[in-house]
Design a protein around this motif. Structure first.
Motif, PDB file in Angstrom:
ATOM      1  N   THR A  39     -96.910  28.425 -19.153  1.00 13.41           N
ATOM      2  CA  THR A  39     -97.448  29.747 -18.805  1.00 13.41           C
ATOM      3  C   THR A  39     -96.648  30.841 -19.509  1.00 13.41           C
ATOM      4  O   THR A  39     -97.222  31.790 -20.065  1.00 13.41           O
ATOM      5  N   ALA A  40     -95.338  30.712 -19.500  1.00 18.44           N
ATOM      6  CA  ALA A  40     -94.485  31.685 -20.188  1.00 18.44           C
ATOM      7  C   ALA A  40     -94.777  31.686 -21.688  1.00 18.44           C
ATOM      8  O   ALA A  40     -94.856  32.753 -22.308  1.00 18.44           O
ATOM      9  N   TYR A  41     -94.958  30.494 -22.268  1.00 16.90           N
ATOM     10  CA  TYR A  41     -95.280  30.414 -23.692  1.00 16.90           C
ATOM     11  C   TYR A  41     -96.580  31.170 -23.999  1.00 16.90           C
ATOM     12  O   TYR A  41     -96.648  31.904 -24.980  1.00 16.90           O
ATOM     13  N   VAL A  42     -97.569  31.008 -23.144  1.00 22.92           N
ATOM     14  CA  VAL A  42     -98.847  31.711 -23.361  1.00 22.92           C
ATOM     15  C   VAL A  42     -98.632  33.225 -23.253  1.00 22.92           C
ATOM     16  O   VAL A  42     -99.177  33.995 -24.054  1.00 22.92           O
ATOM     17  N   ILE A  43     -97.825  33.647 -22.303  1.00 22.06           N
ATOM     18  CA  ILE A  43     -97.532  35.084 -22.175  1.00 22.06           C
ATOM     19  C   ILE A  43     -96.864  35.595 -23.448  1.00 22.06           C
ATOM     20  O   ILE A  43     -97.221  36.663 -23.952  1.00 22.06           O
ATOM     21  N   LEU A  98     -95.098  26.171 -30.832  1.00 21.31           N
ATOM     22  CA  LEU A  98     -94.424  24.884 -31.034  1.00 21.31           C
ATOM     23  C   LEU A  98     -93.996  24.280 -29.693  1.00 21.31           C
ATOM     24  O   LEU A  98     -94.088  23.062 -29.495  1.00 21.31           O
ATOM     25  N   GLY A  99     -93.521  25.122 -28.792  1.00 20.01           N
ATOM     26  CA  GLY A  99     -93.134  24.650 -27.464  1.00 20.01           C
ATOM     27  C   GLY A  99     -94.307  24.087 -26.687  1.00 20.01           C
ATOM     28  O   GLY A  99     -94.182  23.056 -26.012  1.00 20.01           O
ATOM     29  N   LEU A 100     -95.447  24.758 -26.778  1.00 18.83           N
ATOM     30  CA  LEU A 100     -96.655  24.243 -26.128  1.00 18.83           C
ATOM     31  C   LEU A 100     -97.021  22.866 -26.666  1.00 18.83           C
ATOM     32  O   LEU A 100     -97.307  21.940 -25.895  1.00 18.83           O
ATOM     33  N   VAL A 101     -97.017  22.750 -27.988  1.00 13.94           N
ATOM     34  CA  VAL A 101     -97.344  21.468 -28.623  1.00 13.94           C
ATOM     35  C   VAL A 101     -96.332  20.402 -28.195  1.00 13.94           C
ATOM     36  O   VAL A 101     -96.718  19.277 -27.848  1.00 13.94           O
ATOM     37  N   LYS A 109     -87.619  16.884 -27.696  1.00 12.18           N
ATOM     38  CA  LYS A 109     -86.955  18.160 -27.971  1.00 12.18           C
ATOM     39  C   LYS A 109     -87.614  19.346 -27.255  1.00 12.18           C
ATOM     40  O   LYS A 109     -87.235  20.487 -27.475  1.00 12.18           O
ATOM     41  N   ALA A 110     -88.584  19.096 -26.396  1.00  9.92           N
ATOM     42  CA  ALA A 110     -89.302  20.177 -25.725  1.00  9.92           C
ATOM     43  C   ALA A 110     -88.372  21.063 -24.899  1.00  9.92           C
ATOM     44  O   ALA A 110     -88.517  22.289 -24.883  1.00  9.92           O
ATOM     45  N   ALA A 111     -87.405  20.469 -24.230  1.00  8.78           N
ATOM     46  CA  ALA A 111     -86.475  21.257 -23.408  1.00  8.78           C
ATOM     47  C   ALA A 111     -85.621  22.172 -24.270  1.00  8.78           C
ATOM     48  O   ALA A 111     -85.368  23.324 -23.896  1.00  8.78           O
ATOM     49  N   ILE A 112     -85.204  21.688 -25.425  1.00 10.10           N
ATOM     50  CA  ILE A 112     -84.390  22.511 -26.329  1.00 10.10           C
ATOM     51  C   ILE A 112     -85.192  23.713 -26.807  1.00 10.10           C
ATOM     52  O   ILE A 112     -84.678  24.827 -26.863  1.00 10.10           O
ATOM     53  N   VAL A 113     -86.462  23.476 -27.113  1.00 11.05           N
ATOM     54  CA  VAL A 113     -87.325  24.580 -27.559  1.00 11.05           C
ATOM     55  C   VAL A 113     -87.409  25.644 -26.468  1.00 11.05           C
ATOM     56  O   VAL A 113     -87.335  26.842 -26.757  1.00 11.05           O
ATOM     57  N   SER A 114     -87.517  25.228 -25.218  1.00 11.04           N
ATOM     58  CA  SER A 114     -87.639  26.210 -24.131  1.00 11.04           C
ATOM     59  C   SER A 114     -86.380  27.078 -24.023  1.00 11.04           C
ATOM     60  O   SER A 114     -86.479  28.281 -23.769  1.00 11.04           O
TER      61      SER A 114
END
Length: 166
Positions: A39-43, A98-101, A109-114
């Motif tokens: 949700t934050a990524y979309v914002i 990229l985080g969404l994907v 690596k999704a957590a690192i992206v966040s």
């Protein structure tokens, strides 16, 4: 609705949206809730899009306020800060995509992206104060750094004239 009006309508979302996105992202990271992180990524992506719309209306707004007698120097200062802000929002938006994907694919690596997105969003929010203030100063002279100097001299002259009456 002219370009100046559109510029003012669009320019608030990237700034306010950043703060909502940061709060949601931080909470999502703490609670390990992917839906909140997404949700934050979309914002942040919407912030990037709205900032681009703001930039697209900036030239038209500049022409309108210059006709009102506003100094080109103060407009140029705002424009320079806004261009830097936009570059950070492009990076934030791209990293959010990229985080969404990464989250959809459940990448390791999704957590690192966040975390990277959170740091970048905080940096963008810090810069948003400067871009918002410099834009506001164009028409709101009372928030300019030198506004207190004028008010102080007016207060002193009012006090002197009041003292002369007594």
């Amino acid at each position: 609705m002219n370009q100046a009006h559109l510029h003012m309508v669009f320019n608030h979302f990237p700034i306010i949206g950043l703060f909502f996105g940061i709060g949601i992202l931080a909470y999502g990271i703490i609670k390990k809730q992917t839906i909140l992180v997404n949700t934050a990524y979309v914002i942040f992506i919407v912030c990037m899009i709205m900032a681009k719309a703001t930039m697209m209306t900036g030239e038209g707004a500049e022409e309108i306020v210059e006709e009102l007698g506003i100094s080109h120097d103060i407009i140029h200062e705002h424009e320079e800060i806004a261009e830097t802000f936009m570059k950070i929002l492009y990076a934030l938006g791209i990293l959010s995509i990229l985080g969404l994907v990464a989250n959809v694919k459940k990448h390791a690596k999704a957590a690192i992206v966040s975390y990277v997105v959170l740091v970048l969003a905080i940096g963008a929010a810090v810069l948003s104060k400067s871009v918002g203030t410099s834009g506001g100063e164009i028409r709101h002279t009372e928030i300019r750094a030198n506004a207190n100097v004028g008010n102080a001299s007016e207060t002193n002259s009012e006090q002197e004239s009041h003292d002369d009456d007594h």
